[in-house]
Design a protein around this motif. Structure first.
Motif, short mmCIF file in Angstrom:
data_model
loop_
_atom_site.label_atom_id
_atom_site.label_comp_id
_atom_site.label_asym_id
_atom_site.label_seq_id
_atom_site.Cartn_x
_atom_site.Cartn_y
_atom_site.Cartn_z
N ALA A 194 -49.23 -50.68 41.15
CA ALA A 194 -49.27 -49.10 41.21
C ALA A 194 -50.26 -48.52 42.40
N TYR A 195 -51.37 -49.15 42.63
CA TYR A 195 -52.40 -48.75 43.64
C TYR A 195 -51.61 -49.10 44.75
N ALA B 2 -61.81 -54.92 40.91
CA ALA B 2 -62.25 -55.71 42.03
C ALA B 2 -60.70 -56.51 42.70
N GLU B 3 -60.28 -57.15 41.55
CA GLU B 3 -58.72 -57.81 41.87
C GLU B 3 -57.64 -56.71 42.48
N VAL B 4 -57.70 -55.68 41.71
CA VAL B 4 -56.63 -54.48 42.12
C VAL B 4 -56.96 -53.94 43.51
N THR B 5 -58.24 -53.65 44.00
CA THR B 5 -58.67 -52.90 44.92
C THR B 5 -58.96 -54.22 46.16
N GLY B 6 -59.05 -55.46 45.93
CA GLY B 6 -59.41 -56.16 46.95
C GLY B 6 -60.93 -56.24 47.32
N ARG C 262 -64.09 -43.11 43.78
CA ARG C 262 -63.18 -42.38 42.97
C ARG C 262 -62.03 -43.51 42.58
N THR C 263 -61.54 -44.44 43.27
CA THR C 263 -60.64 -45.19 43.14
C THR C 263 -61.14 -46.24 41.91
N CYS C 264 -62.53 -46.82 42.20
CA CYS C 264 -62.99 -47.73 41.24
C CYS C 264 -63.09 -47.03 39.84
N VAL C 265 -63.69 -46.08 39.84
CA VAL C 265 -63.83 -45.10 38.67
C VAL C 265 -62.89 -44.94 37.77
N THR D 222 -69.36 -54.77 44.62
CA THR D 222 -69.14 -53.42 45.45
C THR D 222 -68.50 -52.47 44.49
N VAL D 223 -67.70 -52.98 43.52
CA VAL D 223 -67.04 -52.08 42.44
C VAL D 223 -68.07 -51.78 41.57
#
Lengths: 118, 180
Positions: B78-79, B148-152, B131-134, B157-158
């Protein structure tokens, strides 16, 4: 920064934030959405099939015109084996027609299988 | 007994079982759509991307290795869909303009309108990655490691994006309340 936040207050806001997200989230059960996904799976993109089929047919037509010239150049009396017999018996036009038929069958075989690739 | 995600996934991979896949869609649609709705801030676009997400998931189901949760795997698709659609900014802007002229989504109760607008305005004050992490952690309930997996992004950092984003949101809502 979170380091400056009171942990109790932070927990309270955490719950508040979770509640806010939950309030605006889509429903847990949504049969309409599930149905829409099912419909799209059942009816893959027709435009893509048409574009692929059209491009394939155009390519075959171009290749076919060249193929007829190429087959016509082969002296039938000097070719041995099955091809020689076929050339002598059917002529280049019939062989090219048969090759077209094979290509058309190939498209008919491959295109439905591409559903899973889309 | 209700089959687990793993059992349903195995049924889909084994025989492209559409009923099993429908159960997976039904189970995870809310989380996927919640993430996309907050990322896109447009329900119609989010639902379109969510449908595309599930179709891609169905076609690539055999690529799911079982490492990480299925929900996180779906959220990653989805991301990616969201990022791809964001690149087509011009087309999206046109769609947004068209949608602005149309009434908003009908499946959402009018009472949610205020909360949704407030949350989206608050989220708009965050940095893109914050924003993405929240959103990933709160809208779909992913863990920090799943996000962290989804965003890489690295796990640390997440975590700091989520904490910082949360602190900014808290301050924003406090300012809003004080002003009211």
């Amino acid at each position: 920064m979170t380091d400056d936040l009171d942990p109790m207050n932070d927990d309270a806001f955490d719950a508040e934030l979770s509640a806010m997200f939950a309030e605006v989230a889509p429903p847990q059960e949504d049969p309409v959405f599930v149905e829409q996904v099912n419909k799209r799976l059942a009816n893959p993109d027709r435009m893509r099939f048409l574009a692929l089929g059209g491009a394939g047919a155009t390519g075959s037509a171009v290749a076919g015109t060249q193929l007829e010239n190429l087959v016509g150049l082969i002296p039938a009396d000097q070719v041995n084996g099955v091809l020689g017999q076929a050339l002598g018996f059917f002529g280049p036009e019939a062989i090219v027609t048969a090759l077209f038929g094979v290509m058309a069958l190939g498209f008919a075989w491959v295109l439905p299988g591409m559903r899973s690739a889309i | 007994m209700t089959p687990s995600d793993g059992e349903l996934i195995a049924m889909v991979i084994a025989g492209k079982d559409q009923r099993a896949f429908s159960s997976l869609v039904s189970r995870h649609q809310s989380a996927v759509r919640a993430v996309l709705m907050r990322l896109c801030r447009n329900a119609a676009l989010a639902d379109d991307l969510a449908q595309e997400t599930f179709i891609k998931a169905y076609n690539k189901m055999s690529a799911y290795t079982g490492a990480g949760t299925f929900k996180a795997w779906l959220c990653r698709i989805a991301y990616t869909e969201f990022l791809m659609s964001a690149r087509k900014r011009k087309a999206i802007d046109k769609t947004m303009e068209k949608l602005k002229a149309q009434p908003m989504e009908t499946h959402q109760a009018p009472a949610d309108g205020g909360a949704r607008v407030d949350l989206d305005r608050g989220l708009a004050t965050l940095g893109e990655e914050e924003r993405t992490c929240v959103i990933l952690c709160y809208a779909s309930g992913l863990s920090h490691s799943d996000a962290a997996e989804v965003t890489g992004l690295p796990l640390g950092t997440v975590k700091s994006h989520v904490n910082r984003g949360k602190a900014k949101l808290k301050a924003w809502f406090e300012r809003k309340e004080a002003a009211a």
